[in-house]
Write a protein that holds these residues in place. Structure first.
Motif, PDB file in Angstrom:
ATOM      1  N   LYS A 191       0.837  -1.199   0.000  1.00 42.45           N
ATOM      2  CA  LYS A 191       0.000   0.000   0.000  1.00 42.45           C
ATOM      3  C   LYS A 191       0.873   1.251   0.000  1.00 42.45           C
ATOM      4  O   LYS A 191       1.827   1.351   0.764  1.00 42.45           O
ATOM      5  CB  LYS A 191      -0.887  -0.042   1.246  1.00 42.45           C
ATOM      6  CG  LYS A 191      -1.862   1.085   1.395  1.00 42.45           C
ATOM      7  CD  LYS A 191      -2.707   0.819   2.651  1.00 42.45           C
ATOM      8  CE  LYS A 191      -3.562   2.001   3.003  1.00 42.45           C
ATOM      9  NZ  LYS A 191      -4.373   1.744   4.215  1.00 42.45           N
ATOM     10  N   HIS A 192       0.518   2.228  -0.852  1.00 44.62           N
ATOM     11  CA  HIS A 192       1.248   3.499  -0.936  1.00 44.62           C
ATOM     12  C   HIS A 192       0.289   4.658  -0.745  1.00 44.62           C
ATOM     13  O   HIS A 192      -0.569   4.903  -1.600  1.00 44.62           O
ATOM     14  CB  HIS A 192       1.966   3.631  -2.284  1.00 44.62           C
ATOM     15  CG  HIS A 192       3.089   2.669  -2.453  1.00 44.62           C
ATOM     16  ND1 HIS A 192       4.312   2.844  -1.854  1.00 44.62           N
ATOM     17  CD2 HIS A 192       3.159   1.496  -3.133  1.00 44.62           C
ATOM     18  CE1 HIS A 192       5.099   1.834  -2.167  1.00 44.62           C
ATOM     19  NE2 HIS A 192       4.420   0.995  -2.931  1.00 44.62           N
ATOM     20  N   GLN A 193       0.443   5.344   0.390  1.00 41.58           N
ATOM     21  CA  GLN A 193      -0.406   6.497   0.696  1.00 41.58           C
ATOM     22  C   GLN A 193       0.114   7.727  -0.029  1.00 41.58           C
ATOM     23  O   GLN A 193       1.314   8.002  -0.032  1.00 41.58           O
ATOM     24  CB  GLN A 193      -0.390   6.751   2.207  1.00 41.58           C
ATOM     25  CG  GLN A 193      -1.447   7.712   2.693  1.00 41.58           C
ATOM     26  CD  GLN A 193      -2.791   7.033   2.870  1.00 41.58           C
ATOM     27  OE1 GLN A 193      -2.858   5.885   3.282  1.00 41.58           O
ATOM     28  NE2 GLN A 193      -3.864   7.742   2.560  1.00 41.58           N
ATOM     29  N   TYR A 240      -4.918   6.138  -1.550  1.00 42.58           N
ATOM     30  CA  TYR A 240      -3.727   5.301  -1.625  1.00 42.58           C
ATOM     31  C   TYR A 240      -3.837   4.367  -2.828  1.00 42.58           C
ATOM     32  O   TYR A 240      -4.928   4.079  -3.312  1.00 42.58           O
ATOM     33  CB  TYR A 240      -3.504   4.498  -0.339  1.00 42.58           C
ATOM     34  CG  TYR A 240      -4.578   3.483  -0.017  1.00 42.58           C
ATOM     35  CD1 TYR A 240      -4.509   2.173  -0.524  1.00 42.58           C
ATOM     36  CD2 TYR A 240      -5.650   3.808   0.807  1.00 42.58           C
ATOM     37  CE1 TYR A 240      -5.480   1.241  -0.222  1.00 42.58           C
ATOM     38  CE2 TYR A 240      -6.626   2.876   1.115  1.00 42.58           C
ATOM     39  CZ  TYR A 240      -6.533   1.598   0.601  1.00 42.58           C
ATOM     40  OH  TYR A 240      -7.498   0.665   0.891  1.00 42.58           O
TER      41      TYR A 240
END
Length: 196
Positions: free
Chosen positions: A147-149, A156
């Motif tokens: 996961k990339h916020q 995200y």
């Protein structure tokens, strides 16, 4: 017959046996991963809340794809390609089951997943999981999700494995299919597995 000639004859016979065995192997377009130990049983929920396991798909060639509904490129491209495969194969595609397993169970509710896969083909099935069963599935099938916020945003994205695995009718992982494989290549390989 001299021992040397007998040895040469036996060696030639062995070579012919090897060649004939190789020629009987299916001529897949995708990468044959049947010698690996990946895969196996799983426990994931379908969009009706029913637990699905590998045995539920025995007798079908099963395509497992790991992605998420907010994916901007890889997922719609792959599912779109599989939709075209289904159209091209016609009635024989009834022997194939596509499983879309979410890499984002936090956002991908059962209802969202159901609507999403139906956009591509009504026979496609979406699965989701959480906890130990979900982690066990990802480990068994070597799927990754990260996961990339986005800074300063609640949005995200999820980096995830992009290829598909294809299981034969007995549930054994046989093929790894990369992104952008092509409709004709899919049809070729799925037909070979359906004929086994």
């Amino acid at each position: 017959m001299p021992i040397f000639s007998l040895a040469r004859l036996l060696l030639a016979s062995f070579a012919l046996l090897l060649l004939s065995a190789c020629s009987n192997a299916p001529d897949f377009k995708a990468t044959d991963v049947s010698s690996t130990s990946m895969g196996g049983d799983f426990r994931l929920s379908d969009t009706n809340g029913q637990i699905k396991q590998l045995k539920d798909f025995n007798g079908k060639v099963t395509v497992i794809f790991f992605g998420y509904t907010h994916c901007p490129d890889v997922c719609p491209t792959t599912l779109g390609e599989l939709s075209l495969v289904a159209k091209k194969m016609g009635a024989s595609f009834s022997g194939v089951q596509v499983l879309f397993v979410t890499a984002d169970p936090e956002r991908d509710s059962a209802s969202i997943l159901k609507d999403y896969v139906r956009l591509f083909n009504p026979s496609f099935m979406a699965l989701r999981g959480q906890g130990a069963d979900y982690e066990a599935f990802k480990s068994a099938y070597k799927f990754i999700a990260s996961k990339h916020q986005e800074p300063g945003s609640s949005y995200y994205s999820v980096d995830h494995s992009a290829g598909c695995y294809v299981l034969d009718k007995s549930g054994k992982v046989r093929l790894y299919v990369p992104l952008g494989f092509g409709v004709d290549n899919w049809v070729h390989d799925l037909n070979l597995l359906l004929q086994e």
